[in-house]
Design a protein around this motif. Sequence first.
Motif, PDB file in Angstrom:
ATOM      1  N   ASP A  41       0.826  -1.218   0.000  1.00  0.00           N
ATOM      2  CA  ASP A  41       0.000   0.000   0.000  1.00  0.00           C
ATOM      3  C   ASP A  41       0.855   1.261   0.000  1.00  0.00           C
ATOM      4  OD1 ASP A  41      -2.269  -1.644   0.153  1.00  0.00           O
ATOM      5  OD2 ASP A  41      -2.153  -1.698   2.348  1.00  0.00           O
ATOM      6  N   SER A  42       1.896   1.255  -0.826  1.00  0.00           N
ATOM      7  CA  SER A  42       2.779   2.419  -0.991  1.00  0.00           C
ATOM      8  C   SER A  42       3.472   2.823   0.302  1.00  0.00           C
ATOM      9  CB  SER A  42       1.983   3.610  -1.548  1.00  0.00           C
ATOM     10  OG  SER A  42       1.410   3.282  -2.799  1.00  0.00           O
ATOM     11  N   ALA A  43       3.687   1.875   1.198  1.00  0.00           N
ATOM     12  CA  ALA A  43       4.402   2.124   2.448  1.00  0.00           C
ATOM     13  C   ALA A  43       5.264   0.903   2.775  1.00  0.00           C
ATOM     14  CB  ALA A  43       3.421   2.405   3.590  1.00  0.00           C
ATOM     15  N   ILE A  44       6.200   1.082   3.703  1.00  0.00           N
ATOM     16  CA  ILE A  44       7.062  -0.018   4.132  1.00  0.00           C
ATOM     17  C   ILE A  44       6.556  -0.533   5.473  1.00  0.00           C
ATOM     18  CG2 ILE A  44       9.407  -0.757   4.661  1.00  0.00           C
ATOM     19  CD1 ILE A  44       8.903   0.116   1.748  1.00  0.00           C
ATOM     20  N   TRP A  45       6.380  -1.844   5.554  1.00  0.00           N
ATOM     21  CA  TRP A  45       5.866  -2.486   6.758  1.00  0.00           C
ATOM     22  C   TRP A  45       6.889  -3.474   7.288  1.00  0.00           C
ATOM     23  CZ3 TRP A  45       0.805  -1.534   8.656  1.00  0.00           C
ATOM     24  CH2 TRP A  45       0.043  -0.677   7.851  1.00  0.00           C
ATOM     25  N   ILE A  46       6.880  -3.644   8.607  1.00  0.00           N
ATOM     26  CA  ILE A  46       7.723  -4.642   9.263  1.00  0.00           C
ATOM     27  C   ILE A  46       6.903  -5.919   9.425  1.00  0.00           C
ATOM     28  CG2 ILE A  46       9.039  -5.227  11.337  1.00  0.00           C
ATOM     29  CD1 ILE A  46       9.291  -2.170  11.819  1.00  0.00           C
ATOM     30  N   LEU A  47       7.397  -7.001   8.867  1.00  0.00           N
ATOM     31  CA  LEU A  47       6.719  -8.299   8.947  1.00  0.00           C
ATOM     32  C   LEU A  47       7.370  -9.156  10.018  1.00  0.00           C
ATOM     33  CD1 LEU A  47       4.799 -10.574   7.837  1.00  0.00           C
ATOM     34  CD2 LEU A  47       6.674 -11.172   6.278  1.00  0.00           C
ATOM     35  N   ASN A  48       6.573  -9.704  10.912  1.00  0.00           N
ATOM     36  CA  ASN A  48       7.023 -10.680  11.900  1.00  0.00           C
ATOM     37  C   ASN A  48       6.118 -11.888  11.833  1.00  0.00           C
ATOM     38  OD1 ASN A  48       9.307 -10.269  13.737  1.00  0.00           O
ATOM     39  ND2 ASN A  48       8.370  -8.267  14.112  1.00  0.00           N
ATOM     40  N   TRP A  49       6.651 -13.016  11.392  1.00  0.00           N
ATOM     41  CA  TRP A  49       5.910 -14.274  11.285  1.00  0.00           C
ATOM     42  C   TRP A  49       6.603 -15.318  12.146  1.00  0.00           C
ATOM     43  CZ3 TRP A  49       7.102 -19.270  10.030  1.00  0.00           C
ATOM     44  CH2 TRP A  49       6.056 -20.140   9.676  1.00  0.00           C
ATOM     45  N   ALA A  50       5.834 -16.038  12.941  1.00  0.00           N
ATOM     46  CA  ALA A  50       6.415 -17.110  13.760  1.00  0.00           C
ATOM     47  C   ALA A  50       5.389 -18.215  13.922  1.00  0.00           C
ATOM     48  CB  ALA A  50       6.850 -16.580  15.125  1.00  0.00           C
ATOM     49  N   PHE A  51       5.737 -19.393  13.466  1.00  0.00           N
ATOM     50  CA  PHE A  51       4.934 -20.592  13.674  1.00  0.00           C
ATOM     51  C   PHE A  51       3.469 -20.377  13.289  1.00  0.00           C
ATOM     52  CE2 PHE A  51       8.554 -20.952  16.541  1.00  0.00           C
ATOM     53  CZ  PHE A  51       9.006 -22.227  16.224  1.00  0.00           C
ATOM     54  N   GLY A  52       3.246 -19.783  12.115  1.00  0.00           N
ATOM     55  CA  GLY A  52       1.898 -19.685  11.580  1.00  0.00           C
ATOM     56  C   GLY A  52       1.160 -18.399  11.862  1.00  0.00           C
ATOM     57  N   ARG A  53       1.674 -17.540  12.730  1.00  0.00           N
ATOM     58  CA  ARG A  53       1.020 -16.263  13.032  1.00  0.00           C
ATOM     59  C   ARG A  53       1.933 -15.111  12.623  1.00  0.00           C
ATOM     60  NH1 ARG A  53      -3.439 -16.829  16.225  1.00  0.00           N
ATOM     61  NH2 ARG A  53      -3.694 -18.849  17.268  1.00  0.00           N
ATOM     62  N   TYR A  54       1.314 -14.011  12.166  1.00  0.00           N
ATOM     63  CA  TYR A  54       2.149 -12.894  11.755  1.00  0.00           C
ATOM     64  C   TYR A  54       1.521 -11.560  12.132  1.00  0.00           C
ATOM     65  CZ  TYR A  54      -0.770 -11.597   7.700  1.00  0.00           C
ATOM     66  OH  TYR A  54      -1.789 -11.160   6.897  1.00  0.00           O
ATOM     67  N   ASP A  55       2.396 -10.546  12.236  1.00  0.00           N
ATOM     68  CA  ASP A  55       1.996  -9.165  12.475  1.00  0.00           C
ATOM     69  C   ASP A  55       2.654  -8.282  11.423  1.00  0.00           C
ATOM     70  OD1 ASP A  55       0.432  -9.378  14.868  1.00  0.00           O
ATOM     71  OD2 ASP A  55       2.285  -9.738  15.983  1.00  0.00           O
ATOM     72  N   LEU A  56       1.956  -7.212  11.059  1.00  0.00           N
ATOM     73  CA  LEU A  56       2.515  -6.175  10.209  1.00  0.00           C
ATOM     74  C   LEU A  56       2.470  -4.857  10.967  1.00  0.00           C
ATOM     75  CD1 LEU A  56       0.861  -7.052   6.773  1.00  0.00           C
ATOM     76  CD2 LEU A  56       3.312  -7.087   7.254  1.00  0.00           C
ATOM     77  N   THR A  57       3.616  -4.167  11.041  1.00  0.00           N
ATOM     78  CA  THR A  57       3.711  -2.882  11.735  1.00  0.00           C
ATOM     79  C   THR A  57       4.260  -1.842  10.765  1.00  0.00           C
ATOM     80  OG1 THR A  57       4.185  -4.026  13.823  1.00  0.00           O
ATOM     81  CG2 THR A  57       4.687  -1.659  13.706  1.00  0.00           C
ATOM     82  N   LEU A  58       3.573  -0.727  10.641  1.00  0.00           N
ATOM     83  CA  LEU A  58       4.022   0.324   9.742  1.00  0.00           C
ATOM     84  C   LEU A  58       5.369   0.864  10.201  1.00  0.00           C
ATOM     85  CD1 LEU A  58       3.328   2.196   7.327  1.00  0.00           C
ATOM     86  CD2 LEU A  58       2.308   3.765   9.001  1.00  0.00           C
ATOM     87  N   LEU A  59       6.330   0.946   9.284  1.00  0.00           N
ATOM     88  CA  LEU A  59       7.642   1.485   9.583  1.00  0.00           C
ATOM     89  C   LEU A  59       7.603   2.997   9.434  1.00  0.00           C
ATOM     90  CD1 LEU A  59      10.647   1.217  10.197  1.00  0.00           C
ATOM     91  CD2 LEU A  59      11.038   0.791   7.762  1.00  0.00           C
ATOM     92  N   LYS A  60       7.909   3.696  10.515  1.00  0.00           N
ATOM     93  CA  LYS A  60       7.919   5.151  10.497  1.00  0.00           C
ATOM     94  C   LYS A  60       9.346   5.651  10.297  1.00  0.00           C
ATOM     95  CE  LYS A  60       4.077   5.080  13.777  1.00  0.00           C
ATOM     96  NZ  LYS A  60       3.624   5.400  15.159  1.00  0.00           N
ATOM     97  N   GLY A  61       9.463   6.863   9.783  1.00  0.00           N
ATOM     98  CA  GLY A  61      10.792   7.436   9.614  1.00  0.00           C
ATOM     99  C   GLY A  61      11.407   7.087   8.275  1.00  0.00           C
TER     100      GLY A  61
END
Length: 364
Positions: A302-322
């Motif tokens: 979506d025209s932004a950079i996100w931090i992906l964290n995936w572990a054992f089937g579950r994941y989170d996306l956090t918007l990278l600021k700066g």
Amino acid sequence: MDSRQPPHIPITIFTGFLGAGKTSIILSLLPLLPKDYKVVLLKNEFGDVQGVHNCCDRWRFRGNIHYLSVDSQLAKQSSLTAVSEILNGCMCCVLVGQMETALREIRDKYRPDRIIIECSGSAFPATLAFQIRELERQTDNDLRLDAIVTVIDAENFAGYEDTSPTAKMQASYSDIILINKHEHLDERALDILIDNLNTLNLDTPKIKCNGRNGVDPNVLFGIDSKLFRDPIPQGVEDHHDEVKTLTAYRGFLPTCHNHEHHDRESCTSHIEVDVDKGMLESALASLSKESVWRVKGFIRLDSAIWILNWAFGRYDLTLLKGDTSFMRDASIRLTMMGDKYELDRKPIPVAVKKFCADLQVQVM
């Protein structure tokens, strides 16, 4: 020098297997501390995505950070006084000198109320603790080990405990065991997990985390650990042998004839396009938890950079600021960590091959 500086600087070590949630728990502690309480985080990243363009081992303080590794980007967006890194190796064995230097420089530059060390997921904390004990003697107890805290992924501990001697050792040598991600377990499964942990370490307190709110810092700080005052047990340091890391990259690798000057403007550049989120979800769902334990990195959505964290089937996306300029030429920079014997197979496992094909990434 600040008149309210502590008589000594306590050090809390957080350990736990890949994807257990160490960074999230550390960051959840910060809002619960007094506003003038200074905490510096020293992180050890083993095999992180920084290596795509920068193979140098180095650590950085907040304030002149440019491109931090994945979890440190999350930490940078917190209220920490400083974030420091030791990269591309393990500070409990091959990077011993760097850890000692980093701790001394943190003390001299910041004089924090506390230093938190976050070990890599495949590290054995005993060797690190013995190094800090030696620093206690060298600094006349100015730097002092306060506690070793082990974070357990409640949902997946039984699975990786069977294949990882390191996971067992982390739970066995600890002042406190934090049971994380237990919300999806029923009462019987949680009882079985606690029985299993008691088999490994009967006397150590086991505390359930309160979801994303983590745990009260008063429970974790001020322990004054008595662990590791005796010589280190023999034959327990071969911890990285079980973990293999792969780098997955999608983007344009610039052609630059002089890599010493690091002048990006003189290199050919290319703007990358967004990754389809549905394809990302499908690719992550195809991974096998038996061969791949953790995926983390940066992804363009979506025209932004996100931090992906995936572990054992579950994941989170956090918007990278700066600053996101390090992703100018890339859509995906990921590190995959898993079972060494599975990921070393030729050809690579089918699930990993499908993951790479779906996202059109190169494995480096």
